[in-house]
Design an enzyme around this catalytic site. Structure first.
Site, PDB file in Angstrom:
ATOM      1  N   ASP A  50     -25.637  11.023   7.622  1.00  0.00           N
ATOM      2  CA  ASP A  50     -24.776  10.157   8.450  1.00  0.00           C
ATOM      3  C   ASP A  50     -24.858   8.649   8.173  1.00  0.00           C
ATOM      4  O   ASP A  50     -25.948   8.111   8.002  1.00  0.00           O
ATOM      5  CB  ASP A  50     -25.159  10.288   9.921  1.00  0.00           C
ATOM      6  N   GLU A 232     -22.354  16.006  18.237  1.00  0.00           N
ATOM      7  CA  GLU A 232     -23.221  15.010  17.602  1.00  0.00           C
ATOM      8  C   GLU A 232     -22.424  13.722  17.388  1.00  0.00           C
ATOM      9  O   GLU A 232     -21.190  13.732  17.400  1.00  0.00           O
ATOM     10  CB  GLU A 232     -23.703  15.512  16.230  1.00  0.00           C
TER      11      GLU A 232
HETATM   12  C1  FRU Z   1     -25.519  14.757  12.184  1.00  0.00           C
HETATM   13  C2  FRU Z   1     -26.992  14.789  12.524  1.00  0.00           C
HETATM   14  C3  FRU Z   1     -27.292  13.947  13.743  1.00  0.00           C
HETATM   15  C4  FRU Z   1     -28.746  13.613  13.572  1.00  0.00           C
HETATM   16  C5  FRU Z   1     -28.860  13.460  12.074  1.00  0.00           C
HETATM   17  C6  FRU Z   1     -30.167  13.933  11.516  1.00  0.00           C
HETATM   18  O1  FRU Z   1     -25.233  15.005  10.866  1.00  0.00           O
HETATM   19  O2  FRU Z   1     -27.405  16.119  12.707  1.00  0.00           O
HETATM   20  O3  FRU Z   1     -26.990  14.587  14.960  1.00  0.00           O
HETATM   21  O4  FRU Z   1     -29.091  12.447  14.257  1.00  0.00           O
HETATM   22  O5  FRU Z   1     -27.807  14.215  11.508  1.00  0.00           O
HETATM   23  O6  FRU Z   1     -30.284  13.612  10.174  1.00  0.00           O
END
Ligand code: FRU
Length: 509
Positions: A50, A232
């Site tokens: 992300d 998320e």
């Molecule tokens: C989304 C996610 C988020 C988390 C991160 C962990 O892709 O799963 O929810 O904070 O990636 O790397």
């Protein structure tokens, strides 16, 4: 004396030119591996997911990102850091935020604390404050439900170095396993900060006067939108609608996206500083392709709202066939509202800054395509990265066949009967690293216009499709065994293009 000084100055200039040339050569070499995106941000090495902490400050766009600095696989997360003046050319810097005893550093956001509400600014100056989830791996292994908590870090040197806030965590987990990805914005009418947090199958809004003391305001979404996976990376933004503003809540979801795996849905509605409401009953997706996930917008960009996504999908992100680095970001996209009949949609179009890398743009008007047009006949040699724009005054079937002489083929087109755009990567090259990868992904056409316009942005291992001024968007990655170097536009019926535009895109490294 004067001559000596001049001599020294010339020597220094000479040495710095050589040094710059050498480091540019090293970086060009490094950034030229097979599949290395040439016009998208990717890390020099190792794993990313992300985009995080995206904030615009003093003429610089900051991009932090989920980063595993020791492997090309997901692992204990850090915040990597890159900066840009135009969101197209990026400079990767040192790691910004490291894990600590509270946990590893999951996704989150960053703000310019203009009025130093947090008191974390030096001498009353505005600090940058990052708000993120700390994920405690021991807590997770022990089977607790409280291993994700929200923390702060601040920077008083424009994002170069970060200090963790001594009072972390600032929001303690009330017992919700998936409790993460805080996105914070300043809500001017009530002079307070609003945090949108993903809390399992809904979002929870919190408010704080100072970024430190948070109060729960409300929840949204248990009975709204798609629920095929965990919610998320949410984002609450205000978009201008012809002078009137509407609130848009972006919610990423994994799995349960429109074409399997990860996806990004949104809700158009109202927000009063406490509660988000919507009359929307259907599920709306920002991007129907499989490879735009965890997208959120930059903070501090005024009315302009720019989204950047992670150009991959949790279905196969750990298996894609790259070696030195893994995964990249999309082209930044400007979000706007558009009404089709009485329905409000969010459109995405590539930021205008992309024009900085457009080279040798060739425009041809009024072309009739009988069965097939070799784009090279109009544009000369085809090489990726490139952009193709077309406009047509009728709605007809068409497909772009993008291939190499090994037969690796990607199909991108429109099916009139189904009223759908599609990207077919079933024979696009390497596909067997994951079961779900070889698929035909489809997207509805929402426009009621009798004309179609389409912009395709090709990188060596991705395509981004923007149709009908960004009403339908698809992002898809691919891994041909050899670079694609032919593009044909095929049709069953005669096709009249009012415009065909081909541009080479300069690499950003
Ligand atoms: C989304 C996610 C988020 C988390 C991160 C962990 O892709 O799963 O929810 O904070 O990636 O790397």
């Amino acid at each position: 004396m004067k001559n000596k000084k001049l001599f020294l100055l010339v020597c220094m200039l000479f040495i710095s030119t050589i040094f710059n040339k050498l480091s540019a050569q090293t970086s060009n070499k490094l950034m030229a591996e097979q599949y290395r995106p040439q016009i998208h941000f990717s890390p020099k090495a190792h794993w990313i997911n992300d985009p995080n902490g995206m904030v615009y400050n003093k003429g610089i766009y900051h991009l932090f990102f989920q980063y595993h600095p020791y492997s090309t696989l997901w692992g204990p997360m850090h915040w990597g850091h890159a900066t840009s003046k135009d969101m197209i050319h990026w400079k990767e810097g040192p790691i910004a935020i490291y894990p600590d005893s509270i946990g590893t550093i999951f996704s989150g956001s960053a703000v310019v604390d203009e009025h130093n509400t947090s008191g974390l600014g030096l001498n009353g100056k505005a600090p940058l404050v990052a708000i993120f989830t700390q994920h405690n791996m021991e807590g997770e292994k022990a089977g607790t439900n409280t291993f994700q908590n929200q923390s702060l870090a601040y920077s008083n040197d424009d994002g170069k170095t970060w200090i963790k806030y001594a009072g972390n965590p600032v929001i303690k987990n009330p017992g919700i396993k998936d409790f993460r990805d805080p996105k914070v914005m300043w809500y001017a009418p009530a002079k307070k900060w609003i945090m949108t947090l993903a809390t399992a199958d809904k979002v929870t809004f919190y408010s704080a006067p100072d970024l430190k003391n948070w109060t729960k305001e409300s929840e949204f979404g248990k009975a709204a939108g798609a629920h095929g996976g965990v919610w998320e990376c949410p984002d609450l933004i205000l978009l201008d609608d012809k002078g009137k503003s509407r609130w848009v809540l972006i919610v990423n979801i994994n799995p349960g996206g429109p074409n399997m795996g990860s996806g990004t849905q949104y809700f158009v509605g109202e927000f009063n500083g406490k509660i988000f409401t919507t009359i929307q009953t259907d599920t709306k997706w920002l991007d129907y392709g499989p490879d735009n996930y965890a997208g959120v917008t930059w903070s501090n960009t005024g009315k302009r709202k720019i989204l950047l996504g992670w150009m991959s999908n949790w279905m196969y992100a750990n298996q894609v066939p790259t070696e030195v680095w893994r995964n990249a970001m999309t082209i930044p996209r400007e979000l706007k509202l558009k009404n089709v009949g009485t329905t409000s949609f969010v459109t995405s179009t590539p930021v205008t800054e992309l024009s900085k890398i457009v080279k040798n743009q060739l425009t041809v008007n009024n072309i009739q395509v009988n069965k097939s047009l070799d784009i090279a006949d109009k544009a000369g040699k085809i090489s990726l990265p490139c952009r193709i724009n077309i406009a047509m005054d009728t709605i007809k079937d068409f497909s772009f066949v993008v291939c190499n002489n090994l037969g690796d083929t990607l199909l991108i087109g429109f099916n009139k009967e189904k009223n759908e755009y599609y990207i077919d990567r079933k024979k696009s090259g390497k596909i067997d690293f994951s079961k779900g990868f070889a698929a035909v992904n489809v997207a509805p056409r929402f426009s009621k216009n009798k004309k179609i316009n389409l912009s395709l942005i090709f990188d060596v291992s991705s395509v981004e499709l923007f149709a009908d001024d960004g009403l339908t968007v698809m992002t898809s990655i691919y891994f041909p065994s050899k670079p694609y170097n032919q593009i044909h536009l095929n049709c069953t019926d005669k096709l009249n293009l009012s415009t065909l535009q081909y541009s080479h895109l300069n690499n950003i490294w």
